[in-house]
Design a protein around this motif. Structure first.
Motif, PDB file in Angstrom:
ATOM      1  N   GLU A  10       4.089  -5.355  -9.362  1.00  0.00           N
ATOM      2  CA  GLU A  10       3.376  -6.354  -8.573  1.00  0.00           C
ATOM      3  C   GLU A  10       2.843  -7.485  -9.451  1.00  0.00           C
ATOM      4  OE1 GLU A  10       2.972  -3.052  -8.319  1.00  0.00           O
ATOM      5  OE2 GLU A  10       3.733  -2.721  -6.295  1.00  0.00           O
ATOM      6  N   ARG A  11       2.645  -7.209 -10.748  1.00  0.00           N
ATOM      7  CA  ARG A  11       2.177  -8.250 -11.672  1.00  0.00           C
ATOM      8  C   ARG A  11       3.139  -9.416 -11.673  1.00  0.00           C
ATOM      9  NH1 ARG A  11       3.029  -5.847 -16.462  1.00  0.00           N
ATOM     10  NH2 ARG A  11       1.375  -4.403 -15.995  1.00  0.00           N
ATOM     11  N   ASN A  12       4.437  -9.098 -11.715  1.00  0.00           N
ATOM     12  CA  ASN A  12       5.451 -10.153 -11.715  1.00  0.00           C
ATOM     13  C   ASN A  12       5.420 -10.949 -10.414  1.00  0.00           C
ATOM     14  OD1 ASN A  12       6.474  -9.430 -14.273  1.00  0.00           O
ATOM     15  ND2 ASN A  12       7.610  -7.766 -13.336  1.00  0.00           N
ATOM     16  N   SER A  13       5.230 -10.255  -9.315  1.00  0.00           N
ATOM     17  CA  SER A  13       5.141 -10.918  -8.019  1.00  0.00           C
ATOM     18  C   SER A  13       3.932 -11.847  -7.970  1.00  0.00           C
ATOM     19  CB  SER A  13       5.064  -9.874  -6.904  1.00  0.00           C
ATOM     20  OG  SER A  13       4.958 -10.488  -5.660  1.00  0.00           O
ATOM     21  N   ALA A  14       2.801 -11.371  -8.461  1.00  0.00           N
ATOM     22  CA  ALA A  14       1.575 -12.172  -8.465  1.00  0.00           C
ATOM     23  C   ALA A  14       1.732 -13.419  -9.325  1.00  0.00           C
ATOM     24  CB  ALA A  14       0.402 -11.329  -8.959  1.00  0.00           C
ATOM     25  N   ILE A  15       2.328 -13.261 -10.494  1.00  0.00           N
ATOM     26  CA  ILE A  15       2.531 -14.407 -11.382  1.00  0.00           C
ATOM     27  C   ILE A  15       3.470 -15.417 -10.726  1.00  0.00           C
ATOM     28  CG2 ILE A  15       3.567 -15.124 -13.586  1.00  0.00           C
ATOM     29  CD1 ILE A  15       2.312 -12.538 -14.772  1.00  0.00           C
ATOM     30  N   SER A  16       4.473 -14.928 -10.057  1.00  0.00           N
ATOM     31  CA  SER A  16       5.408 -15.805  -9.360  1.00  0.00           C
ATOM     32  C   SER A  16       4.702 -16.616  -8.272  1.00  0.00           C
ATOM     33  CB  SER A  16       6.542 -14.975  -8.756  1.00  0.00           C
ATOM     34  OG  SER A  16       7.400 -15.784  -8.006  1.00  0.00           O
ATOM     35  N   ILE A  17       3.781 -15.981  -7.565  1.00  0.00           N
ATOM     36  CA  ILE A  17       3.065 -16.664  -6.480  1.00  0.00           C
ATOM     37  C   ILE A  17       2.229 -17.818  -7.011  1.00  0.00           C
ATOM     38  CG2 ILE A  17       1.184 -16.388  -4.799  1.00  0.00           C
ATOM     39  CD1 ILE A  17       2.308 -13.545  -4.280  1.00  0.00           C
ATOM     40  N   VAL A  18       1.560 -17.635  -8.138  1.00  0.00           N
ATOM     41  CA  VAL A  18       0.658 -18.681  -8.641  1.00  0.00           C
ATOM     42  C   VAL A  18       1.295 -19.562  -9.711  1.00  0.00           C
ATOM     43  CG1 VAL A  18      -1.446 -17.448  -8.060  1.00  0.00           C
ATOM     44  CG2 VAL A  18      -0.443 -17.157 -10.320  1.00  0.00           C
ATOM     45  N   SER A  19       2.554 -19.268 -10.044  1.00  0.00           N
ATOM     46  CA  SER A  19       3.187 -20.108 -11.059  1.00  0.00           C
ATOM     47  C   SER A  19       3.493 -21.474 -10.466  1.00  0.00           C
ATOM     48  CB  SER A  19       4.456 -19.449 -11.596  1.00  0.00           C
ATOM     49  OG  SER A  19       5.438 -19.399 -10.590  1.00  0.00           O
ATOM     50  N   GLY A  20       3.543 -22.420 -11.305  1.00  0.00           N
ATOM     51  CA  GLY A  20       3.742 -23.803 -10.881  1.00  0.00           C
ATOM     52  C   GLY A  20       2.649 -24.630 -11.529  1.00  0.00           C
ATOM     53  N   ARG A  21       2.990 -25.821 -11.872  1.00  0.00           N
ATOM     54  CA  ARG A  21       2.092 -26.669 -12.645  1.00  0.00           C
ATOM     55  C   ARG A  21       0.767 -26.924 -11.931  1.00  0.00           C
ATOM     56  NH1 ARG A  21       5.085 -31.581 -14.800  1.00  0.00           N
ATOM     57  NH2 ARG A  21       5.978 -29.902 -15.990  1.00  0.00           N
ATOM     58  N   TRP A  22       0.768 -27.021 -10.616  1.00  0.00           N
ATOM     59  CA  TRP A  22      -0.407 -27.480  -9.893  1.00  0.00           C
ATOM     60  C   TRP A  22      -1.116 -26.408  -9.071  1.00  0.00           C
ATOM     61  CZ3 TRP A  22      -2.122 -32.089 -11.237  1.00  0.00           C
ATOM     62  CH2 TRP A  22      -1.221 -33.002 -11.785  1.00  0.00           C
ATOM     63  N   LYS A  23      -0.516 -25.267  -8.849  1.00  0.00           N
ATOM     64  CA  LYS A  23      -1.067 -24.316  -7.879  1.00  0.00           C
ATOM     65  C   LYS A  23      -2.479 -23.866  -8.212  1.00  0.00           C
ATOM     66  CE  LYS A  23       3.234 -22.559  -6.011  1.00  0.00           C
ATOM     67  NZ  LYS A  23       4.136 -21.410  -5.961  1.00  0.00           N
ATOM     68  N   SER A  24      -2.751 -23.534  -9.452  1.00  0.00           N
ATOM     69  CA  SER A  24      -4.106 -23.067  -9.791  1.00  0.00           C
ATOM     70  C   SER A  24      -5.127 -24.178  -9.565  1.00  0.00           C
ATOM     71  CB  SER A  24      -4.173 -22.554 -11.224  1.00  0.00           C
ATOM     72  OG  SER A  24      -3.906 -23.580 -12.144  1.00  0.00           O
ATOM     73  N   GLN A  25      -4.757 -25.403  -9.879  1.00  0.00           N
ATOM     74  CA  GLN A  25      -5.676 -26.524  -9.670  1.00  0.00           C
ATOM     75  C   GLN A  25      -5.893 -26.804  -8.192  1.00  0.00           C
ATOM     76  OE1 GLN A  25      -7.532 -28.115 -12.067  1.00  0.00           O
ATOM     77  NE2 GLN A  25      -6.728 -26.378 -13.217  1.00  0.00           N
ATOM     78  N   ILE A  26      -4.843 -26.640  -7.389  1.00  0.00           N
ATOM     79  CA  ILE A  26      -4.972 -26.831  -5.938  1.00  0.00           C
ATOM     80  C   ILE A  26      -5.930 -25.786  -5.372  1.00  0.00           C
ATOM     81  CG2 ILE A  26      -3.733 -26.647  -3.739  1.00  0.00           C
ATOM     82  CD1 ILE A  26      -1.286 -27.884  -5.256  1.00  0.00           C
ATOM     83  N   VAL A  27      -5.728 -24.524  -5.731  1.00  0.00           N
ATOM     84  CA  VAL A  27      -6.600 -23.446  -5.244  1.00  0.00           C
ATOM     85  C   VAL A  27      -8.038 -23.711  -5.649  1.00  0.00           C
ATOM     86  CG1 VAL A  27      -7.162 -20.985  -5.484  1.00  0.00           C
ATOM     87  CG2 VAL A  27      -4.784 -21.699  -5.125  1.00  0.00           C
ATOM     88  N   PHE A  28      -8.249 -24.059  -6.913  1.00  0.00           N
ATOM     89  CA  PHE A  28      -9.605 -24.302  -7.393  1.00  0.00           C
ATOM     90  C   PHE A  28     -10.243 -25.489  -6.676  1.00  0.00           C
ATOM     91  CE2 PHE A  28     -12.772 -25.998 -10.370  1.00  0.00           C
ATOM     92  CZ  PHE A  28     -13.589 -24.888 -10.469  1.00  0.00           C
ATOM     93  N   ASN A  29      -9.482 -26.563  -6.453  1.00  0.00           N
ATOM     94  CA  ASN A  29     -10.017 -27.738  -5.761  1.00  0.00           C
ATOM     95  C   ASN A  29     -10.389 -27.428  -4.316  1.00  0.00           C
ATOM     96  OD1 ASN A  29     -10.070 -30.706  -6.927  1.00  0.00           O
ATOM     97  ND2 ASN A  29      -8.632 -29.482  -8.128  1.00  0.00           N
ATOM     98  N   ILE A  30      -9.581 -26.657  -3.635  1.00  0.00           N
ATOM     99  CA  ILE A  30      -9.930 -26.274  -2.262  1.00  0.00           C
ATOM    100  C   ILE A  30     -11.195 -25.423  -2.275  1.00  0.00           C
ATOM    101  CG2 ILE A  30      -9.191 -24.947  -0.239  1.00  0.00           C
ATOM    102  CD1 ILE A  30      -6.304 -25.896  -0.916  1.00  0.00           C
TER     103      ILE A  30
END
Length: 131
Positions: A20-40
């Protein structure tokens, strides 16, 4: 989009099944996703607010990343009542809210080593204890 028979796609599916670690990393991977989540999380819950707070992101990339996060149930898009035209806002689900402290921990880890923390190799005895 990748072809469903490509080796890259098949490897991704295999790794997601193995851990599931690989699945989780895949979900949040991407240049902007963590910043989008944090901004929301910080209250920038509308498309134009996200664009303002994420300089350098294109409309197309922001829209695509939001759709991907929505498809993984990290966030939902809701109408804002009594707005003309109807406004939309993004809301983190419980899955998205649970992700925020994990992203904070990753950020702190990155800052720690970017700040010059020494990298060491544990002795054989310490390595055995850690396992």
């Amino acid at each position: 989009m990748r072809k469903k028979q490509s080796s890259n796609y098949l490897n991704e599916q295999l790794l997601a099944q193995v851990c599931e670690r690989n699945s989780a990393i895949s979900i949040v991977s991407g240049r902007w996703k963590s910043q989008i989540v944090f901004n929301i999380y910080m209250g920038n819950d509308r498309f134009h607010l996200l664009q303002q707070n994420l300089p350098g992101i294109s409309e197309m990339v922001l829209a695509r990343q939001l759709k991907e996060l929505e498809s993984h149930a990290i966030l939902v898009k809701r109408d804002i009542p009594d707005t003309v035209p109807v406004g939309k806002r993004y809301i983190l689900t419980n899955k998205g809210l649970d992700l925020v402290p994990i992203l904070d921990s990753l950020c702190n880890w990155g800052k720690l080593y970017a700040g010059g923390k020494e990298i060491t190799v544990p002795s054989d005895n310490q390595a055995e204890i850690l396992r």
